[in-house]
Design a protein around this motif. Structure first.
Motif, mmCIF file in Angstrom:
data_model
loop_
_atom_site.group_PDB
_atom_site.id
_atom_site.type_symbol
_atom_site.label_atom_id
_atom_site.label_comp_id
_atom_site.label_asym_id
_atom_site.label_seq_id
_atom_site.Cartn_x
_atom_site.Cartn_y
_atom_site.Cartn_z
ATOM 1 N N ARG A 2 111.063 129.667 75.550
ATOM 2 C CA ARG A 2 112.285 128.595 75.661
ATOM 3 C C ARG A 2 112.096 127.638 74.706
ATOM 4 O O ARG A 2 111.082 127.171 74.322
ATOM 5 C CB ARG A 2 112.251 128.055 77.149
ATOM 6 C CG ARG A 2 113.366 126.854 77.388
ATOM 7 C CD ARG A 2 113.002 126.188 78.675
ATOM 8 N NE ARG A 2 113.619 125.072 78.907
ATOM 9 C CZ ARG A 2 113.562 124.300 80.090
ATOM 10 N NH1 ARG A 2 112.854 124.668 80.940
ATOM 11 N NH2 ARG A 2 114.425 123.443 80.093
ATOM 12 N N GLN A 4 111.867 124.182 72.840
ATOM 13 C CA GLN A 4 111.248 122.845 73.477
ATOM 14 C C GLN A 4 112.046 121.480 72.941
ATOM 15 O O GLN A 4 112.018 120.714 73.562
ATOM 16 C CB GLN A 4 109.807 122.771 72.466
ATOM 17 C CG GLN A 4 108.662 123.515 73.210
ATOM 18 C CD GLN A 4 107.295 123.276 72.621
ATOM 19 O OE1 GLN A 4 106.999 123.190 71.545
ATOM 20 N NE2 GLN A 4 106.479 122.684 73.554
ATOM 21 N N GLN A 19 112.151 120.288 77.136
ATOM 22 C CA GLN A 19 110.741 120.450 78.219
ATOM 23 C C GLN A 19 109.546 119.653 77.517
ATOM 24 O O GLN A 19 109.827 119.062 76.621
ATOM 25 C CB GLN A 19 110.280 122.041 77.975
ATOM 26 C CG GLN A 19 109.818 122.835 76.716
ATOM 27 C CD GLN A 19 109.586 124.098 77.002
ATOM 28 O OE1 GLN A 19 108.585 124.302 77.888
ATOM 29 N NE2 GLN A 19 110.400 124.795 76.242
ATOM 30 N N SER A 309 124.081 118.701 78.114
ATOM 31 C CA SER A 309 124.566 119.842 78.779
ATOM 32 C C SER A 309 125.719 119.449 79.688
ATOM 33 O O SER A 309 126.823 119.830 79.047
ATOM 34 C CB SER A 309 123.548 120.196 80.139
ATOM 35 O OG SER A 309 123.120 119.094 80.827
ATOM 36 N N ASN A 468 120.680 119.289 85.101
ATOM 37 C CA ASN A 468 119.361 120.381 84.852
ATOM 38 C C ASN A 468 119.357 120.981 86.527
ATOM 39 O O ASN A 468 119.820 120.709 87.492
ATOM 40 C CB ASN A 468 118.492 119.281 84.838
ATOM 41 C CG ASN A 468 118.285 118.245 85.941
ATOM 42 O OD1 ASN A 468 117.625 118.403 86.843
ATOM 43 N ND2 ASN A 468 118.587 117.262 85.692
ATOM 44 N N THR A 469 118.787 122.272 86.307
ATOM 45 C CA THR A 469 118.636 123.129 87.556
ATOM 46 C C THR A 469 117.777 122.271 88.691
ATOM 47 O O THR A 469 117.899 122.481 89.691
ATOM 48 C CB THR A 469 118.322 124.521 87.103
ATOM 49 O OG1 THR A 469 119.101 124.828 86.045
ATOM 50 C CG2 THR A 469 118.270 125.357 88.214
ATOM 51 N N ARG A 470 116.777 121.712 88.225
ATOM 52 C CA ARG A 470 115.963 120.999 89.135
ATOM 53 C C ARG A 470 116.633 120.336 90.166
ATOM 54 O O ARG A 470 116.242 120.252 91.346
ATOM 55 C CB ARG A 470 114.899 120.309 88.445
ATOM 56 C CG ARG A 470 113.750 119.752 89.367
ATOM 57 C CD ARG A 470 112.569 119.070 88.487
ATOM 58 N NE ARG A 470 111.528 118.378 89.601
ATOM 59 C CZ ARG A 470 111.534 117.302 89.861
ATOM 60 N NH1 ARG A 470 112.537 116.359 89.247
ATOM 61 N NH2 ARG A 470 110.757 116.708 90.627
ATOM 62 N N GLY A 484 122.512 123.138 84.186
ATOM 63 C CA GLY A 484 121.472 123.396 83.597
ATOM 64 C C GLY A 484 121.194 124.569 82.758
ATOM 65 O O GLY A 484 119.966 124.607 81.963
ATOM 66 N N PRO A 485 121.662 125.703 83.084
ATOM 67 C CA PRO A 485 121.685 126.977 82.323
ATOM 68 C C PRO A 485 121.887 126.455 80.783
ATOM 69 O O PRO A 485 121.323 127.446 80.082
ATOM 70 C CB PRO A 485 122.713 127.888 82.808
ATOM 71 C CG PRO A 485 122.629 127.564 84.304
ATOM 72 C CD PRO A 485 122.531 125.989 84.444
ATOM 73 N N ILE A 487 120.599 124.120 79.290
ATOM 74 C CA ILE A 487 119.340 123.551 78.677
ATOM 75 C C ILE A 487 118.162 124.833 78.658
ATOM 76 O O ILE A 487 117.563 124.780 77.950
ATOM 77 C CB ILE A 487 118.919 122.543 79.791
ATOM 78 C CG1 ILE A 487 119.584 121.300 79.838
ATOM 79 C CG2 ILE A 487 117.289 121.802 79.360
ATOM 80 C CD1 ILE A 487 119.902 120.317 78.457
ATOM 81 N N SER A 488 118.315 125.685 79.619
ATOM 82 C CA SER A 488 117.303 126.883 79.484
ATOM 83 C C SER A 488 117.919 127.795 78.705
ATOM 84 O O SER A 488 116.824 128.918 78.286
ATOM 85 C CB SER A 488 117.277 127.166 81.029
ATOM 86 O OG SER A 488 118.597 127.868 81.352
ATOM 87 N N GLU A 490 120.282 129.999 79.170
ATOM 88 C CA GLU A 490 120.607 131.168 79.844
ATOM 89 C C GLU A 490 122.264 131.088 79.833
ATOM 90 O O GLU A 490 122.858 132.108 80.069
ATOM 91 C CB GLU A 490 120.358 130.893 81.464
ATOM 92 C CG GLU A 490 118.957 130.997 81.682
ATOM 93 C CD GLU A 490 118.595 130.722 83.126
ATOM 94 O OE1 GLU A 490 118.246 131.683 83.794
ATOM 95 O OE2 GLU A 490 118.236 129.398 83.396
#
Length: 533
Positions: A2, A4, A19, A309, A468-470, A484-485, A487-488, A490
């Motif tokens: 992923r 950084q 991250q 995002s 964000n997914t969190r 959030g995907p 940011i990741s 995905e």
């Protein structure tokens, strides 16, 4: 592995951490001086004391000291700064229209009004002209909601009964069937204004209330007035006529000092409102083109991912809606600090550009006159999660407006009357700004959040989009869609924007109910014109 960090614009001299970056980590030939938490920024290169800090391609701060490459950006080592702006003859209205073939033939099931607008809901509103009537409107609202089947089962009441009686777990009582199937709700717009302020305050309040009464999502209204306040019924009627000449939806106006006793006032209000609801219930949903969408763009509880995002994804939705012939509202003027030149240049003519720059300067001057300024806008939560200066916050917030030309500039409490992107002067305060966007005609609001906020509106669905997914996982009860995907890695901005657009259409047609509506988060706070950031 992923990614950084990200450099958002080629001109940027800082990176945003996607991250956590531990101290000593080597990235692109630069070593992190200290730990950098996700969402925060680190310098990409050496920045001398008083040197510019550039992010999103614009000035967002000045260094308070020499900053080595790899240094964490904090409120201690940089300060707010933004570029100057002016009205230029050259217009930058070119833009890359998105491919909207996927939605070109789509419609939504809406409520068609005689003024040509289309509602995504059909609500009756109960409004006090002055705070003195709050008790009466609350009583009227409670009776109508309870007796006409609009009370939702409350899980906490069930929980309390279990605690009191130590009984076996009970199921919440089913919601009572609605007496009026085509009325989506009976909503209360209580407030603390109407008297005691300036005459301008009274006129502004009447303008906002008129915006709600004439809103395409509103079937009719009951208005209770005391009689002696500054905000007079005649003033409200003038503002209604200004917005929709010949307005034909039912508006029941009652004045307590003319009628006499509270009993007589309430009996008349109840009788006439019931009759109005029966008439409004005749309205039914019918197919409407997506050009009838008026989307408010809002953010609250923003974080360091907002401008990477959720906001860019929402901005892509803005461009899609504009390309389809709809309208988009970008507000929160304190959170456009630093991007004034770009927005001014995007206005379709210099008259609009001059109006926008004037409103920005006047607003900033009012804030400074009371010892504040736009630099005071970021909240403790914003700063903690990476939005170190107002200019950093603003540059990311402005992404919600996409890239289309600015076709209108509206001062509060005006309304949208043209297709395209409109700039609406409001505070950055979440609820005040959302309240104003809906008053301007927004029939859907897209609300991005990185920290989580339950904000909603009485008459317009407010869709909450997490950065964000969190957050989406932690606060599932308030988040409608996760960006959030992005940011990741995905999903792309375009892919997430397409998901948002489909959700907007489902919500507009009544197939999806926003989480804020489920929670009955009916926030309504008028902006008392003055200084509110």
């Amino acid at each position: 592995m992923r990614q950084q960090i990200i450099q958002i614009h080629p001109k940027d001299n800082v990176w945003a951490a996607l991250q956590d970056v531990p101290a000593g980590t080597a990235i692109n030939g630069v070593t992190a001086v200290r730990d950098v938490a996700a969402k925060h920024k680190l310098t990409k290169e050496f920045i001398p004391k008083n040197g510019p800090v550039i992010m999103y391609g614009v000035l967002v701060g000045l260094a308070n000291e020499d900053l080595p490459a790899g240094e964490l950006v904090t409120t201690r080592n940089i300060r707010h700064a933004s570029g100057s702006f002016s009205v230029k003859e050259e217009r930058h209205t070119e833009w890359e229209r998105p491919d909207v073939s996927r939605w070109a033939q789509r419609t939504f099931m809406g409520y068609h009004r005689s003024d040509g607008r289309v509602g995504t809901g059909n609500y009756w509103v109960i409004i006090p002209m002055v705070f003195c009537e709050n008790r009466n409107v609350q009583t009227l609202h409670k009776v109508l909601v309870n007796e006409l089947g609009y009370t939702q089962a409350n899980p906490y009441e069930t929980m309390l009964r279990q605690l009191l009686h130590s009984t076996a777990p009970e199921q919440p009582l089913p919601a009572q069937s609605r007496r009026f199937a085509n009325i989506d709700g009976i909503k209360l717009l209580s407030h603390t204004l109407g008297c005691g302020g300036t005459k301008d305050d009274a006129r502004t309040l009447c303008g906002l209330l008129a915006g709600y009464i004439t809103h395409p999502n509103v079937a009719g209204a009951t208005v209770l007035s005391l009689g002696c306040q500054n905000a007079q019924l005649e003033m409200l009627q003038e503002e209604i006529e200004k917005r929709v000449p010949g307005f034909d939806r039912p508006v029941i106006c009652l004045e307590q000092q003319k009628i006499g006793s509270e009993k007589d006032l309430m009996e008349q209000a109840l009788q006439r409102t019931f009759e109005g609801l029966a008439k409004a219930n005749e309205q039914q949903r019918a197919p409407a083109p997506l050009s009838k969408l008026i989307i408010g763009m809002e953010c609250g509880g923003s974080d360091g991912f907002s401008g990477i995002s959720a906001n860019p994804a929402v901005g892509r939705v803005a461009d899609i809606v504009v390309a389809l012939g709809g309208s988009v509202i970008l507000s929160e003027f304190p959170e456009l600090c630093g991007v004034e030149q770009e927005l001014s240049d995007r206005c379709v003519d210099t008259t609009l550009a001059a109006r926008y720059t004037q409103l920005m300067r006047e607003y900033a001057a009012r804030a400074e006159a009371v010892g504040s300024g736009f630099d005071s806008n970021p909240s403790a939560g914003n700063i903690r999660d990476g939005l170190i200066t107002d200019a950093i916050k603003s540059a990311g917030a402005a992404k919600k407006g996409g890239s289309s030309p600015v076709t209108d500039v509206i001062d509060y409490p005006g309304r949208v009357s043209k297709p395209g992107l409109a700039l609406l002067c409001t505070p950055g305060s979440d609820v005040e700004s959302t309240t104003a966007e809906v008053g301007a005609g927004a029939n859907i609001v897209l609300f991005t959040t990185g920290l989580g906020t339950p904000t909603g509106n009485p008459v317009t669905p407010v869709l909450k989009l997490s950065t964000n997914t969190r957050l989406a996982t932690k606060m599932q009860d308030i988040i409608d869609l996760d960006t959030g995907p992005i940011i990741s890695g995905e999903a792309s901005i375009d892919e997430v924007a397409a998901r948002i657009m489909d959700l907007v259409i489902d919500t507009a047609g009544g197939q999806y109910t926003a989480k804020a509506q489920v929670l009955e988060q009916d926030d309504f706070i008028p902006w008392k014109r003055g200084v509110s950031l």
